[in-house]
Design a protein around this motif. Sequence first.
Motif, PDB file in Angstrom:
ATOM      1  N   ILE A  72       0.858  -1.188   0.000  1.00  0.00           N
ATOM      2  CA  ILE A  72       0.000   0.000   0.000  1.00  0.00           C
ATOM      3  C   ILE A  72       0.896   1.241   0.000  1.00  0.00           C
ATOM      4  O   ILE A  72       1.833   1.335   0.804  1.00  0.00           O
ATOM      5  N   ARG A  77      -1.245   8.283  -5.010  1.00  0.00           N
ATOM      6  CA  ARG A  77      -2.427   7.581  -5.503  1.00  0.00           C
ATOM      7  C   ARG A  77      -2.107   6.803  -6.766  1.00  0.00           C
ATOM      8  O   ARG A  77      -1.331   7.257  -7.613  1.00  0.00           O
ATOM      9  N   ASP A  84      -9.601   4.413  -8.617  1.00  0.00           N
ATOM     10  CA  ASP A  84      -8.622   4.568  -7.548  1.00  0.00           C
ATOM     11  C   ASP A  84      -8.434   3.213  -6.860  1.00  0.00           C
ATOM     12  O   ASP A  84      -9.395   2.569  -6.440  1.00  0.00           O
ATOM     13  N   ALA A  86      -6.963   2.599  -4.021  1.00  0.00           N
ATOM     14  CA  ALA A  86      -6.912   2.652  -2.554  1.00  0.00           C
ATOM     15  C   ALA A  86      -7.978   1.729  -1.959  1.00  0.00           C
ATOM     16  O   ALA A  86      -9.162   1.849  -2.270  1.00  0.00           O
TER      17      ALA A  86
END
Length: 377
Positions: A72, A77, A84, A86
């Motif tokens: 991560i 980003r 995205d 995330a």
Amino acid sequence: MASGASATTFAPWDDPNEAPLIRIENVTKRFGDFTAVDDISLDIYRREFFALLGPSGCGKTTLMRMLAGFEIPTEGRITIDGQDMAGVPPNKRAVNMMFQSYALFPHLSVWDNIAFGLRRDGLPKDKVEARVEEMLKLVQLQKFSKRKPHQISGGQRQRVALARSLAKAPKLLLLDEPLGALDRKLREETQFELMDIQEKTGTTFVIVTHDQEEAMTVASRVAVMDQGRLIQVATPPVIYESPNSVYVADFLGDASFFDGTVRRSDGCYELTWAEGQPPIRAKSAHGFTDGQTAHYAIRPEKVEIHADKPADDNVMQGRVVDIGYLGNLSTYHVELGNGQIIKAQSFNTERDTRRRFTWDDPVWVNWTDACGVLLEK
């Protein structure tokens, strides 16, 4: 699409209207006090065969693992096809990863290895069969479908792993040093097979490698990395012929380097680099000011070697102190009057074991003002 394909027509990175498949924005990854990836921004386009190139520890594998979802980002980003990433786990991304070890199931046949992911996704039996046969045909392993991994060669196992990775039709395939376990000749053959398969499927490939020749052969663009940072991103010809730094010129291929100061002279620059030695004349699209410190790189294949003094822009005298015979060409290490070494290459075009020059021979080397590159850093 690799550089061996129709690279002249495939350049989405030059089209401002083309949306990238992958967008990496100001991504940093830290492990405690260590920064593995340092503020990287990068766009990768659909159908690209993109190479992340650099020495061990430069951050290329960490960047790939963030694309896959195994790591991560600490900051920044990553988006894939506008989404995205995330919080999106690896199994929910339209991404597949092929590891250097191939990670094939030893107890399953080639056919079942390729089918494994499709079955786990609950695909109907007829669709699994059709897709596996399609993949076997793509990698030319129809005759080996019933064999186990230990019953086929290393190159064939590599193709099974590739077929399994492509079976689920990912938007992005990540390849982590995929050819590292193969011997040199098989690796070279497999590079062209990879390019052909990538072009046929249209899948975006991102390969991590420390092998400069491999990156130059397969990639549409190459990103050279060092200490977690991007140093230069460009097509293989631009990276090789127009490096943006001494680091890139030295890392990619071979080169001789001269350091000095420059001044304008008759539409060129002259690099004063050693007392008693003639200045080096060089053309450069990059602007330098008179008296500025600069670095000059010249590839050995651009340097000619002669017994008699030639007429050219850059002519220097020296003696042969070392010779590297590579079969198709010979590399001569020539010591100049001040002790500086310059490398010159000549192709061995005739089947003759006698070299044109041998150790301690006095020689002249020369090259034109357009052959080398002036660098600021």
